[in-house]
Design a protein around this motif. Structure first.
Motif, PDB file in Angstrom:
ATOM      1  N   PHE A  11      29.181  36.583  34.334  1.00  0.00           N
ATOM      2  CA  PHE A  11      30.668  36.714  33.740  1.00  0.00           C
ATOM      3  C   PHE A  11      30.720  35.488  32.967  1.00  0.00           C
ATOM      4  CE2 PHE A  11      32.657  33.601  36.749  1.00  0.00           C
ATOM      5  CZ  PHE A  11      31.469  33.279  37.573  1.00  0.00           C
TER       6      PHE A  11
ATOM      7  N   THR B 272      43.049  36.664  40.505  1.00  0.00           N
ATOM      8  CA  THR B 272      42.954  35.446  39.962  1.00  0.00           C
ATOM      9  C   THR B 272      42.080  35.195  38.732  1.00  0.00           C
ATOM     10  OG1 THR B 272      42.859  34.904  42.427  1.00  0.00           O
ATOM     11  CG2 THR B 272      42.337  33.096  40.764  1.00  0.00           C
ATOM     12  N   VAL B 273      42.872  34.879  37.557  1.00  0.00           N
ATOM     13  CA  VAL B 273      42.272  34.706  36.417  1.00  0.00           C
ATOM     14  C   VAL B 273      41.775  33.452  36.140  1.00  0.00           C
ATOM     15  CG1 VAL B 273      43.528  36.657  35.192  1.00  0.00           C
ATOM     16  CG2 VAL B 273      44.588  34.478  35.040  1.00  0.00           C
TER      17      VAL B 273
ATOM     18  N   GLY C  37      36.470  43.591  37.478  1.00  0.00           N
ATOM     19  CA  GLY C  37      36.787  42.013  37.287  1.00  0.00           C
ATOM     20  C   GLY C  37      35.599  41.133  38.198  1.00  0.00           C
ATOM     21  N   ARG C  38      34.722  41.737  38.888  1.00  0.00           N
ATOM     22  CA  ARG C  38      33.821  40.834  39.463  1.00  0.00           C
ATOM     23  C   ARG C  38      32.242  41.442  39.079  1.00  0.00           C
ATOM     24  NH1 ARG C  38      34.629  37.512  43.063  1.00  0.00           N
ATOM     25  NH2 ARG C  38      36.856  38.145  43.514  1.00  0.00           N
ATOM     26  N   TYR C  39      31.743  40.563  38.416  1.00  0.00           N
ATOM     27  CA  TYR C  39      30.207  40.743  37.787  1.00  0.00           C
ATOM     28  C   TYR C  39      29.319  39.437  38.310  1.00  0.00           C
ATOM     29  CZ  TYR C  39      34.001  43.194  35.149  1.00  0.00           C
ATOM     30  OH  TYR C  39      34.809  44.011  34.787  1.00  0.00           O
TER      31      TYR C  39
ATOM     32  N   ARG D 121      26.748  34.654  39.352  1.00  0.00           N
ATOM     33  CA  ARG D 121      26.810  34.798  40.735  1.00  0.00           C
ATOM     34  C   ARG D 121      26.410  36.097  41.231  1.00  0.00           C
ATOM     35  NH1 ARG D 121      32.865  31.998  41.591  1.00  0.00           N
ATOM     36  NH2 ARG D 121      32.418  30.251  40.149  1.00  0.00           N
TER      37      ARG D 121
ATOM     38  N   GLN E 113      33.170  32.169  31.658  1.00  0.00           N
ATOM     39  CA  GLN E 113      34.367  31.246  31.766  1.00  0.00           C
ATOM     40  C   GLN E 113      34.649  30.567  30.557  1.00  0.00           C
ATOM     41  OE1 GLN E 113      33.562  28.573  35.301  1.00  0.00           O
ATOM     42  NE2 GLN E 113      34.433  30.320  36.688  1.00  0.00           N
TER      43      GLN E 113
ATOM     44  N   GLU F 261      26.936  38.733  43.155  1.00  0.00           N
ATOM     45  CA  GLU F 261      27.999  39.121  44.134  1.00  0.00           C
ATOM     46  C   GLU F 261      28.309  40.557  43.957  1.00  0.00           C
ATOM     47  OE1 GLU F 261      31.969  37.054  44.261  1.00  0.00           O
ATOM     48  OE2 GLU F 261      31.549  36.135  42.291  1.00  0.00           O
TER      49      GLU F 261
ATOM     50  N   ARG G 212      38.178  38.690  32.980  1.00  0.00           N
ATOM     51  CA  ARG G 212      39.426  39.342  33.479  1.00  0.00           C
ATOM     52  C   ARG G 212      40.460  39.181  32.391  1.00  0.00           C
ATOM     53  NH1 ARG G 212      38.864  36.939  39.826  1.00  0.00           N
ATOM     54  NH2 ARG G 212      36.831  37.727  40.156  1.00  0.00           N
TER      55      ARG G 212
ATOM     56  N   ARG H   1      40.768  26.977  46.853  1.00  0.00           N
ATOM     57  CA  ARG H   1      39.661  27.113  45.961  1.00  0.00           C
ATOM     58  C   ARG H   1      38.250  27.080  46.663  1.00  0.00           C
ATOM     59  NH1 ARG H   1      40.086  28.724  42.697  1.00  0.00           N
ATOM     60  NH2 ARG H   1      39.101  27.716  40.925  1.00  0.00           N
TER      61      ARG H   1
HETATM   62  P1  ATP Z   1      37.356  34.995  43.272  1.00  0.00           P
HETATM   63  O1  ATP Z   1      38.360  34.218  44.424  1.00  0.00           O
HETATM   64  O2  ATP Z   1      38.089  35.675  42.424  1.00  0.00           O
HETATM   65  O3  ATP Z   1      35.931  35.093  43.917  1.00  0.00           O
HETATM   66  P2  ATP Z   1      36.696  32.121  42.709  1.00  0.00           P
HETATM   67  O4  ATP Z   1      37.441  31.349  43.372  1.00  0.00           O
HETATM   68  O5  ATP Z   1      35.172  32.296  43.206  1.00  0.00           O
HETATM   69  O6  ATP Z   1      37.269  33.446  42.398  1.00  0.00           O
HETATM   70  P3  ATP Z   1      36.083  30.146  40.475  1.00  0.00           P
HETATM   71  O7  ATP Z   1      34.981  29.817  41.151  1.00  0.00           O
HETATM   72  O8  ATP Z   1      37.496  29.266  40.664  1.00  0.00           O
HETATM   73  O9  ATP Z   1      36.724  31.636  41.262  1.00  0.00           O
HETATM   74  O10 ATP Z   1      36.039  30.637  39.085  1.00  0.00           O
HETATM   75  C1  ATP Z   1      37.215  30.602  38.157  1.00  0.00           C
HETATM   76  C2  ATP Z   1      37.517  31.984  37.813  1.00  0.00           C
HETATM   77  O11 ATP Z   1      36.362  32.668  37.173  1.00  0.00           O
HETATM   78  C3  ATP Z   1      38.029  32.875  38.486  1.00  0.00           C
HETATM   79  O12 ATP Z   1      39.421  32.938  38.729  1.00  0.00           O
HETATM   80  C4  ATP Z   1      37.638  34.520  38.002  1.00  0.00           C
HETATM   81  O13 ATP Z   1      38.786  34.681  37.087  1.00  0.00           O
HETATM   82  C5  ATP Z   1      36.518  34.136  37.399  1.00  0.00           C
HETATM   83  N1  ATP Z   1      35.267  34.516  37.961  1.00  0.00           N
HETATM   84  C6  ATP Z   1      34.806  33.956  39.282  1.00  0.00           C
HETATM   85  N2  ATP Z   1      33.819  34.877  39.773  1.00  0.00           N
HETATM   86  C7  ATP Z   1      33.737  35.826  38.816  1.00  0.00           C
HETATM   87  C8  ATP Z   1      33.048  36.973  38.769  1.00  0.00           C
HETATM   88  N3  ATP Z   1      31.857  37.318  39.607  1.00  0.00           N
HETATM   89  N4  ATP Z   1      32.960  37.988  37.837  1.00  0.00           N
HETATM   90  C9  ATP Z   1      34.268  37.590  37.071  1.00  0.00           C
HETATM   91  N5  ATP Z   1      34.983  36.753  36.926  1.00  0.00           N
HETATM   92  C10 ATP Z   1      34.580  35.813  37.895  1.00  0.00           C
END
Ligand code: ATP
Ligand code: MG
Length: 423
Positions: free
Chosen positions: A126, A283-284, A121-123, A114, A128, A116, A313, A259
């Motif tokens: 990343f 949010t993990v 914690g935001r890359y 993504r 999952q 971003e 995370r 969500r």
């Molecule tokens: P956030 O609110 O943190 O942006 P999200 O709602 O976009 O999360 P989801 O699409 O539900 O996240 O993804 C599930 C999980 O993946 C998140 O809870 C987070 O732990 C992880 N995650 C999502 N985006 C990233 C990111 N850019 N870098 C690292 N981890 C991520």
């Protein structure tokens, strides 16, 4: 000198020393999910862009702003996957899995992309770990998935994570809620961010998910979706809570949880860790039910529910915990003289075949430098091999943490090391 090339912003290297944490999480998840009857699915990292536009939704941040989309040489629009649910559903449909079994449980693990704004914690790449269950409409299926996450977090030793749950209703009751929400938001239309003013028309529920502070304040004051649930959605949500309680799983009802994806119906949940190591990325993981997703992608009318956890995370949290993850080195074999190097090299190979973790310095060098290296590796034992050892077939196992050396026959080293009490 040539100019050096750096890695892509927001995409990290994971080197030995840190990768052991990742392997620990991955191994623990694989073992646990197998116990729950989930099999691993591996889908490509690239999909038809339309897959995400149709499932995740055009108005979401993920598709609207964050996706890595490009044209391949054949002129197709492709995207690096930003999440795992849509690809899994695509594969589930494409392989007609519903015809082979009525209830399917899958998990996946891998990189997501993504575009971003980077921070802790935001890359941009990343990772999952996620799971999907297809075929059951029952609250038990929602709770089984939450139980799986709870057990995983426990096994990882991450106990300070709280479970928040909500219901997003379904096509019968969500329109009623949406109307109430729009009414509330219209009252503040001028204060909403530009994106949310647009969302107000196209997809008002998304406003509740906006990260802009003023929008969040307005969302806080919005009516709760829980007051608008229809009877079947209410019953489903009550049963989810009853079953969580029966499993002794602690949770909090939180009507703000929306969500960031469009495909959810009924149950939605998030696992939140308020830990400084995560900064604002607390949010993990999250998940929920998406009973219309498979059908919406052209598949059969099969209900589904799943979750996605952010591996990066989880690893940040584990790094803080101070636990040790690298496999300990059992033995360092040092060579006393050049004439012994072949015998030592064969011994090392054999011991590794026999299952020991053995370090050996392929550069040779002085005994002193080899022993220094032995110290560095944290090996439990060192064994020096020279002419005397070659001739007698006997050597000394020196405990690196101190203590009496143990005499051992060269063909018994593996057994003796394994049986020696660790200190
Ligand atoms: P956030 O609110 O943190 O942006 P999200 O709602 O976009 O999360 P989801 O699409 O539900 O996240 O993804 C599930 C999980 O993946 C998140 O809870 C987070 O732990 C992880 N995650 C999502 N985006 C990233 C990111 N850019 N870098 C690292 N981890 C991520
Ligand atoms: Mg996000």
């Amino acid at each position: 000198m040539s100019q050096k090339i750096s890695g892509v912003k927001g995409m990290n290297d994971i080197l030995p020393g840190e990768v052991e944490i990742w392997q620990f999480v991955e191994r623990t998840a694989r073992e646990l999910f197998a116990r729950f009857g989930y099999g691993e699915v591996r889908t490509p990292m690239v999909e038809d862009t339309a897959l995400f536009v149709r499932s995740v939704g055009e108005e979401t941040d993920i598709v609207g702003k964050e996706m890595y989309t490009f044209e391949d040489k054949g002129g197709r629009s492709l995207s690096l996957r930003p999440e795992g649910t849509a690809p899994a559903a695509r594969a589930y449909i494409e392989h007609s899995v519903v015809n082979q079994e009525p209830l399917t449980r899958w998990y996946y693990l891998g990189p997501m992309f993504r575009y971003e704004r980077m921070k802790t914690g935001r890359y941009r790449q990343f990772h999952q770990i996620g799971a999907e269950a297809y075929g059951s409409r029952e609250p038990a299926q929602d709770v089984e998935l939450m139980d799986m996450v709870v057990q995983l977090l426990q096994k990882l030793g991450l106990t300070e994570v709280s479970l928040n749950i909500n219901s997003l209703g379904d096509e019968a009751c969500r329109p009623t809620y949406q109307a109430k929400l729009v009414e509330h938001l219209r009252g503040h239309a001028g204060e909403l961010c530009g994106d949310c003013q647009r969302r107000l028309e196209s997809n008002p529920l998304r406003v509740l998910d906006c990260k802009v502070e003023r929008c969040q304040q307005i969302a806080q004051a919005a009516p709760s979706i829980l007051e608008s649930l229809c009877e079947p959605c209410r019953a489903h949500f009550d049963e989810v809570q009853r079953k969580l309680t029966a499993l002794d799983i602690r949770f909090q009802v939180n009507p703000r949880i929306m969500r960031g994806l469009d495909y959810y119906t009924r149950t939605a949940f998030e696992f939140i860790a308020a830990h400084p190591a995560l900064g604002t990325a607390s949010t993990v993981g999250g998940g929920g039910r998406y009973d219309k997703l498979v059908k919406g992608l052209g598949g059969p009318d099969v209900p589904a529910v799943g979750f996605g956890l952010g591996l990066d995370r989880l690893c940040l949290l584990l790094k803080e915990s101070g636990q040790k993850f690298a496999a300990p080195v059992d033995l360092f074999v040092a060579v006393a003289d050049a004439g012994s190097s072949d015998v030592a090299f064969s011994l090392v190979s054999r011991l590794r075949r026999e299952g020991l973790v053995v370090e050996f310095d392929t550069r040779g060098g002085s005994l002193k430098s080899q022993m220094k290296r032995a110290d560095k590796t944290g090996a439990r034992f060192a064994l020096v091999l020279g002419e005397a050892e070659r001739e007698s077939g006997q050597a000394q196992l020196k405990p690196m943490a101190g203590g009496e050396p143990i005499s051992v026959r060269l063909d018994e080293v593996a057994r003796v090391v394994r049986e020696a009490p660790s200190r």
